[in-house]
Motif scaffolding. Structure first.
Motif, PDB file in Angstrom:
ATOM      1  N   GLU A  98       0.836  -1.189   0.000  1.00  0.00           N
ATOM      2  CA  GLU A  98       0.000   0.000   0.000  1.00  0.00           C
ATOM      3  C   GLU A  98       0.872   1.241   0.000  1.00  0.00           C
ATOM      4  O   GLU A  98       1.832   1.358   0.743  1.00  0.00           O
ATOM      5  CB  GLU A  98      -0.882  -0.020   1.245  1.00  0.00           C
ATOM      6  N   ARG A  99       0.524   2.195  -0.837  1.00  0.00           N
ATOM      7  CA  ARG A  99       1.348   3.379  -1.031  1.00  0.00           C
ATOM      8  C   ARG A  99       1.263   4.333   0.152  1.00  0.00           C
ATOM      9  O   ARG A  99       0.206   4.562   0.709  1.00  0.00           O
ATOM     10  CB  ARG A  99       0.890   4.096  -2.306  1.00  0.00           C
ATOM     11  N   ALA A 100       2.396   4.903   0.547  1.00  0.00           N
ATOM     12  CA  ALA A 100       2.438   5.947   1.571  1.00  0.00           C
ATOM     13  C   ALA A 100       3.182   7.141   0.994  1.00  0.00           C
ATOM     14  O   ALA A 100       4.049   6.993   0.140  1.00  0.00           O
ATOM     15  CB  ALA A 100       3.145   5.443   2.825  1.00  0.00           C
ATOM     16  N   GLU A 101       2.820   8.322   1.451  1.00  0.00           N
ATOM     17  CA  GLU A 101       3.420   9.530   0.902  1.00  0.00           C
ATOM     18  C   GLU A 101       4.792   9.762   1.520  1.00  0.00           C
ATOM     19  O   GLU A 101       4.961   9.687   2.735  1.00  0.00           O
ATOM     20  CB  GLU A 101       2.500  10.721   1.150  1.00  0.00           C
ATOM     21  N   THR A 102       5.747  10.077   0.667  1.00  0.00           N
ATOM     22  CA  THR A 102       7.116  10.274   1.149  1.00  0.00           C
ATOM     23  C   THR A 102       7.893  11.182   0.221  1.00  0.00           C
ATOM     24  O   THR A 102       7.563  11.336  -0.960  1.00  0.00           O
ATOM     25  CB  THR A 102       7.851   8.929   1.283  1.00  0.00           C
ATOM     26  N   SER A 103       8.923  11.787   0.762  1.00  0.00           N
ATOM     27  CA  SER A 103       9.894  12.561  -0.011  1.00  0.00           C
ATOM     28  C   SER A 103      11.283  12.000   0.261  1.00  0.00           C
ATOM     29  O   SER A 103      11.526  11.380   1.292  1.00  0.00           O
ATOM     30  CB  SER A 103       9.869  14.042   0.381  1.00  0.00           C
ATOM     31  N   VAL A 104      12.176  12.238  -0.680  1.00  0.00           N
ATOM     32  CA  VAL A 104      13.587  11.887  -0.529  1.00  0.00           C
ATOM     33  C   VAL A 104      14.392  13.159  -0.725  1.00  0.00           C
ATOM     34  O   VAL A 104      14.109  13.945  -1.636  1.00  0.00           O
ATOM     35  CB  VAL A 104      14.011  10.815  -1.556  1.00  0.00           C
ATOM     36  N   LEU A 105      15.379  13.388   0.128  1.00  0.00           N
ATOM     37  CA  LEU A 105      16.258  14.548  -0.006  1.00  0.00           C
ATOM     38  C   LEU A 105      17.695  14.060  -0.137  1.00  0.00           C
ATOM     39  O   LEU A 105      18.238  13.453   0.782  1.00  0.00           O
ATOM     40  CB  LEU A 105      16.133  15.469   1.206  1.00  0.00           C
ATOM     41  N   PHE A 106      18.296  14.304  -1.302  1.00  0.00           N
ATOM     42  CA  PHE A 106      19.707  13.992  -1.503  1.00  0.00           C
ATOM     43  C   PHE A 106      20.542  15.205  -1.119  1.00  0.00           C
ATOM     44  O   PHE A 106      20.294  16.320  -1.597  1.00  0.00           O
ATOM     45  CB  PHE A 106      19.985  13.620  -2.963  1.00  0.00           C
ATOM     46  N   VAL A 107      21.538  14.997  -0.259  1.00  0.00           N
ATOM     47  CA  VAL A 107      22.439  16.072   0.176  1.00  0.00           C
ATOM     48  C   VAL A 107      23.877  15.627  -0.072  1.00  0.00           C
ATOM     49  O   VAL A 107      24.147  14.467  -0.365  1.00  0.00           O
ATOM     50  CB  VAL A 107      22.225  16.413   1.662  1.00  0.00           C
ATOM     51  N   GLU A 108      24.816  16.574   0.060  1.00  0.00           N
ATOM     52  CA  GLU A 108      26.194  16.295  -0.326  1.00  0.00           C
ATOM     53  C   GLU A 108      26.923  15.346   0.617  1.00  0.00           C
ATOM     54  O   GLU A 108      27.667  14.474   0.172  1.00  0.00           O
ATOM     55  CB  GLU A 108      26.979  17.605  -0.441  1.00  0.00           C
ATOM     56  N   GLY A 109      26.776  15.515   1.898  1.00  0.00           N
ATOM     57  CA  GLY A 109      27.552  14.705   2.834  1.00  0.00           C
ATOM     58  C   GLY A 109      26.817  14.513   4.138  1.00  0.00           C
ATOM     59  O   GLY A 109      25.675  14.960   4.316  1.00  0.00           O
ATOM     60  N   LYS A 110      27.486  13.862   5.095  1.00  0.00           N
ATOM     61  CA  LYS A 110      26.822  13.530   6.353  1.00  0.00           C
ATOM     62  C   LYS A 110      26.578  14.750   7.237  1.00  0.00           C
ATOM     63  O   LYS A 110      25.585  14.802   7.969  1.00  0.00           O
ATOM     64  CB  LYS A 110      27.637  12.476   7.104  1.00  0.00           C
ATOM     65  N   THR A 111      27.476  15.753   7.174  1.00  0.00           N
ATOM     66  CA  THR A 111      27.210  16.962   7.955  1.00  0.00           C
ATOM     67  C   THR A 111      25.994  17.695   7.385  1.00  0.00           C
ATOM     68  O   THR A 111      25.167  18.217   8.142  1.00  0.00           O
ATOM     69  CB  THR A 111      28.432  17.897   7.974  1.00  0.00           C
ATOM     70  N   ASP A 112      25.876  17.730   6.052  1.00  0.00           N
ATOM     71  CA  ASP A 112      24.706  18.328   5.411  1.00  0.00           C
ATOM     72  C   ASP A 112      23.443  17.589   5.842  1.00  0.00           C
ATOM     73  O   ASP A 112      22.409  18.197   6.127  1.00  0.00           O
ATOM     74  CB  ASP A 112      24.831  18.276   3.886  1.00  0.00           C
ATOM     75  N   ALA A 113      23.532  16.245   5.882  1.00  0.00           N
ATOM     76  CA  ALA A 113      22.374  15.436   6.256  1.00  0.00           C
ATOM     77  C   ALA A 113      21.908  15.772   7.667  1.00  0.00           C
ATOM     78  O   ALA A 113      20.703  15.903   7.923  1.00  0.00           O
ATOM     79  CB  ALA A 113      22.711  13.951   6.137  1.00  0.00           C
ATOM     80  N   LYS A 114      22.855  15.922   8.599  1.00  0.00           N
ATOM     81  CA  LYS A 114      22.476  16.212   9.979  1.00  0.00           C
ATOM     82  C   LYS A 114      21.920  17.629  10.116  1.00  0.00           C
ATOM     83  O   LYS A 114      21.021  17.879  10.930  1.00  0.00           O
ATOM     84  CB  LYS A 114      23.671  16.015  10.915  1.00  0.00           C
ATOM     85  N   PHE A 115      22.445  18.561   9.319  1.00  0.00           N
ATOM     86  CA  PHE A 115      21.908  19.925   9.341  1.00  0.00           C
ATOM     87  C   PHE A 115      20.451  19.921   8.904  1.00  0.00           C
ATOM     88  O   PHE A 115      19.573  20.458   9.600  1.00  0.00           O
ATOM     89  CB  PHE A 115      22.733  20.833   8.415  1.00  0.00           C
ATOM     90  N   PHE A 116      20.171  19.301   7.756  1.00  0.00           N
ATOM     91  CA  PHE A 116      18.803  19.308   7.246  1.00  0.00           C
ATOM     92  C   PHE A 116      17.878  18.434   8.084  1.00  0.00           C
ATOM     93  O   PHE A 116      16.686  18.738   8.231  1.00  0.00           O
ATOM     94  CB  PHE A 116      18.786  18.882   5.779  1.00  0.00           C
ATOM     95  N   LYS A 117      18.403  17.363   8.639  1.00  0.00           N
ATOM     96  CA  LYS A 117      17.603  16.547   9.554  1.00  0.00           C
ATOM     97  C   LYS A 117      17.103  17.398  10.713  1.00  0.00           C
ATOM     98  O   LYS A 117      15.912  17.355  11.074  1.00  0.00           O
ATOM     99  CB  LYS A 117      18.446  15.383  10.078  1.00  0.00           C
ATOM    100  N   ALA A 118      18.000  18.182  11.306  1.00  0.00           N
ATOM    101  CA  ALA A 118      17.615  19.041  12.423  1.00  0.00           C
ATOM    102  C   ALA A 118      16.629  20.115  11.993  1.00  0.00           C
ATOM    103  O   ALA A 118      15.703  20.462  12.740  1.00  0.00           O
ATOM    104  CB  ALA A 118      18.865  19.674  13.045  1.00  0.00           C
ATOM    105  N   VAL A 119      16.811  20.653  10.780  1.00  0.00           N
ATOM    106  CA  VAL A 119      15.884  21.668  10.272  1.00  0.00           C
ATOM    107  C   VAL A 119      14.467  21.114  10.190  1.00  0.00           C
ATOM    108  O   VAL A 119      13.499  21.748  10.626  1.00  0.00           O
ATOM    109  CB  VAL A 119      16.340  22.177   8.884  1.00  0.00           C
ATOM    110  N   PHE A 120      14.325  19.906   9.625  1.00  0.00           N
ATOM    111  CA  PHE A 120      12.991  19.324   9.479  1.00  0.00           C
ATOM    112  C   PHE A 120      12.388  18.962  10.840  1.00  0.00           C
ATOM    113  O   PHE A 120      11.180  19.084  11.039  1.00  0.00           O
ATOM    114  CB  PHE A 120      13.044  18.103   8.575  1.00  0.00           C
ATOM    115  N   LYS A 121      13.216  18.541  11.783  1.00  0.00           N
ATOM    116  CA  LYS A 121      12.708  18.232  13.114  1.00  0.00           C
ATOM    117  C   LYS A 121      12.321  19.515  13.852  1.00  0.00           C
ATOM    118  O   LYS A 121      11.285  19.566  14.528  1.00  0.00           O
ATOM    119  CB  LYS A 121      13.766  17.458  13.910  1.00  0.00           C
ATOM    120  N   LYS A 122      13.138  20.538  13.715  1.00  0.00           N
ATOM    121  CA  LYS A 122      12.927  21.789  14.445  1.00  0.00           C
ATOM    122  C   LYS A 122      11.733  22.588  13.910  1.00  0.00           C
ATOM    123  O   LYS A 122      10.890  23.046  14.683  1.00  0.00           O
ATOM    124  CB  LYS A 122      14.194  22.637  14.351  1.00  0.00           C
ATOM    125  N   LEU A 123      11.662  22.727  12.592  1.00  0.00           N
ATOM    126  CA  LEU A 123      10.689  23.627  11.996  1.00  0.00           C
ATOM    127  C   LEU A 123       9.387  22.956  11.576  1.00  0.00           C
ATOM    128  O   LEU A 123       8.335  23.591  11.535  1.00  0.00           O
ATOM    129  CB  LEU A 123      11.299  24.345  10.787  1.00  0.00           C
TER     130      LEU A 123
END
Length: 340
Positions: A98-123
């Protein structure tokens, strides 16, 4: 070379096909088998290890392909090699449910990933997700758990944030992921593409459009639509000017520099910056400033942890102001919410 996988392999395997019995084969036996291949064979297999070995050997040439028998579509073995190497993608397929709605975000590196992870959690009130619904098990099968972050909003909307080894890696993974969706018959609603400006914004956008040129696509207000998936560019470029910092080109570190300045941490470490400037006889690079800020903040982990922690503890208004100034807020908000 042709590799056949999937449940309907009989329809694609001719009388000369090699139905490889992968069970109870050790690696030496697999290597001997692959060494014996000339490139004219058709191999039917469900062994990821064997597929990896064949893809590595025959990754050159458009005629070398993996056919997913469930859809009848194919990938070049070069694409298979890159999907396995960079995304740990399960090229045996079998994604469904069964289909669920999702997005994928490709980022340059692991520090970028943690920055954007925190942004989505925070905001945007995302939380880390340990389990994915059945329709998203391809993410769990596709990516190693320690190589990506899977987030979830309460209403059941998912976001996978995936580091990709630099600008070129983001563009490569975008193209390969779009190809994989077509071949294996699964869909995500949106794909965010976060890359640095580097030379200029137009060049960064051109790299994304160049990768999309191999797909039928159309322009949308925030990006491009490929089939049922919208590709959303997130171009990172926010110069940082300071007499103690040697700024050269935009990166996520610049977003962090702006944030620590707004949060008052930069002034706290100003004496240390000036002392190091004098001692080294030069300005400090952004990453050197980050390590100094990390120590002053009392965080004794790595930069990845510091980025996530600092963003999460920053003031909403300061984080939003930096993202708006960088021109990222609209795209991030669009990725954060499902289309109802």
């Amino acid at each position: 070379m042709k590799v056949i996988t999937g449940d309907r392999f009989e329809a694609f395997a001719d009388e000369k096909a090699l139905l490889f019995p992968e069970y109870r084969k050790n690696r030496d036996e697999l290597l001997d088998f692959v060494d014996s291949l000339t490139g004219d064979e058709t191999v039917v297999t469900a062994s990821l290890e064997l597929i990896d070995l064949i893809a590595w050997k025959f990754k050159r040439g458009e005629e070398n392909v993996l056919v997913y028998s469930d859809t009848g579509k194919s990938l070049t073995l070069k694409e298979v090699y890159e999907l396995r190497k960079y995304l740990d993608f399960d090229v045996r397929g079998g994604f469904g449910g069964e289909r669920a709605e999702t997005s994928v975000l490709f980022v340059e590196g692991k520090t970028d990933a943690k920055f954007f992870k925190a942004v989505f959690k925070k905001l945007f009130e995302f939380r880390e997700s340990r389990e994915a619904p059945y329709s998203l098990r391809f993410i769990e099968r596709v990516f190693e758990r320690d190589n990506f972050d899977l987030l979830r909003r309460e209403e059941g909307y998912y976001l996978a944030i995936i580091p990709s080894e630099g600008n070129s890696g983001v563009i490569r993974n975008l193209g390969n992921f779009l190809r994989a969706m077509d071949v294996f018959g699964f869909t995500v609603e949106k794909i965010g593409v976060a890359i640095d400006v580097d030379e200029d914004r137009e060049a960064a956008m051109a790299s994304i459009k160049g990768r999309l040129s191999g797909f039928r696509h159309e322009k949308t207000p925030l990006g491009y639509r490929v089939g049922k998936t919208e590709v959303v560019p997130l171009i990172i470029g926010l110069p940082f000017e300071d007499e103690a910092v040697e700024w050269k080109k935009p990166t996520v570190e610049d977003l962090m520099l702006h944030l620590i300045e707004r949060e008052g941490l930069l002034e706290r470490i100003r004496p240390g910056l000036e002392a190091l400037n004098g001692s080294l006889g030069r300005k400090l690079k952004p990453k050197e400033v980050m390590y100094l800020a990390l120590s002053a903040y009392g965080h004794w982990g790595n930069l990845e942890g510091f980025y996530e922690l600092f963003v999460m503890r920053s003031r909403f208004r300061n984080l939003k102001a930096v993202l708006r100034e960088a021109g990222l807020m609209e795209g991030l908000r669009y990725l954060a919410f499902a289309e109802r």
